[in-house]
Design a protein around this motif. Structure first.
Motif, mmCIF file in Angstrom:
data_model
loop_
_atom_site.group_PDB
_atom_site.id
_atom_site.type_symbol
_atom_site.label_atom_id
_atom_site.label_comp_id
_atom_site.label_asym_id
_atom_site.label_seq_id
_atom_site.Cartn_x
_atom_site.Cartn_y
_atom_site.Cartn_z
ATOM 1 N N UNK A 33 0.657 -1.027 -0.194
ATOM 2 C CA UNK A 33 0.091 0.205 0.043
ATOM 3 C C UNK A 33 0.603 1.218 -0.102
ATOM 4 N N UNK A 34 0.009 2.109 -0.458
ATOM 5 C CA UNK A 34 0.527 3.441 -0.006
ATOM 6 C C UNK A 34 -0.249 4.977 -0.317
ATOM 7 N N UNK A 35 0.020 5.800 0.070
ATOM 8 C CA UNK A 35 -0.608 7.041 0.295
ATOM 9 C C UNK A 35 -0.845 7.685 -1.097
ATOM 10 N N UNK A 36 -1.966 7.945 -0.964
ATOM 11 C CA UNK A 36 -2.394 9.179 -2.203
ATOM 12 C C UNK A 36 -2.658 10.044 -1.620
ATOM 13 N N UNK A 37 -2.594 11.608 -2.423
ATOM 14 C CA UNK A 37 -3.394 12.752 -1.762
ATOM 15 C C UNK A 37 -4.985 12.993 -2.380
ATOM 16 N N UNK A 38 -5.935 13.948 -1.364
ATOM 17 C CA UNK A 38 -6.524 13.191 -1.883
ATOM 18 C C UNK A 38 -6.969 14.566 -3.074
ATOM 19 N N UNK A 39 -6.557 15.630 -3.696
ATOM 20 C CA UNK A 39 -6.052 15.792 -4.898
ATOM 21 C C UNK A 39 -5.940 14.994 -5.741
ATOM 22 N N UNK A 40 -5.406 13.756 -5.699
ATOM 23 C CA UNK A 40 -5.265 13.015 -6.813
ATOM 24 C C UNK A 40 -6.135 11.744 -6.375
ATOM 25 N N UNK A 41 -7.064 11.431 -6.128
ATOM 26 C CA UNK A 41 -7.727 10.675 -5.463
ATOM 27 C C UNK A 41 -9.399 10.581 -6.761
ATOM 28 N N UNK A 42 -9.059 9.888 -6.996
ATOM 29 C CA UNK A 42 -10.363 10.060 -8.229
ATOM 30 C C UNK A 42 -11.571 9.090 -7.962
#
Length: 63
Positions: A26-35
């Motif tokens: 797993x890894x983090x994805x910022x909310x701005x890049x969360x389709x």
């Protein structure tokens, strides 16, 4: 068929991140890049358009 990558923005993801056994998966994805937010949250039209394009979705009628 190969596995799908999941981008998750919630408390479960935070719990998984605290368990070192799962760090390779797993890894983090910022909310701005969360389709996926397009399917789970009320968003302003500009954000809907950005995420719609990121997901490869088109409007009815093909535009």
């Amino acid at each position: 068929m190969s596995p799908s990558t999941l981008h998750i923005d919630n408390q479960s993801a935070i719990s998984v991140s605290k368990n070192p056994e799962h760090h390779d998966c797993s890894y983090f994805v910022p909310t701005a890049e969360m389709p996926a937010d397009l399917l789970t949250k009320a968003l302003a039209k500009p954000k809907v358009e950005v995420f719609r394009k990121m997901m490869g979705l088109i409007r009815a009628g093909g535009s």
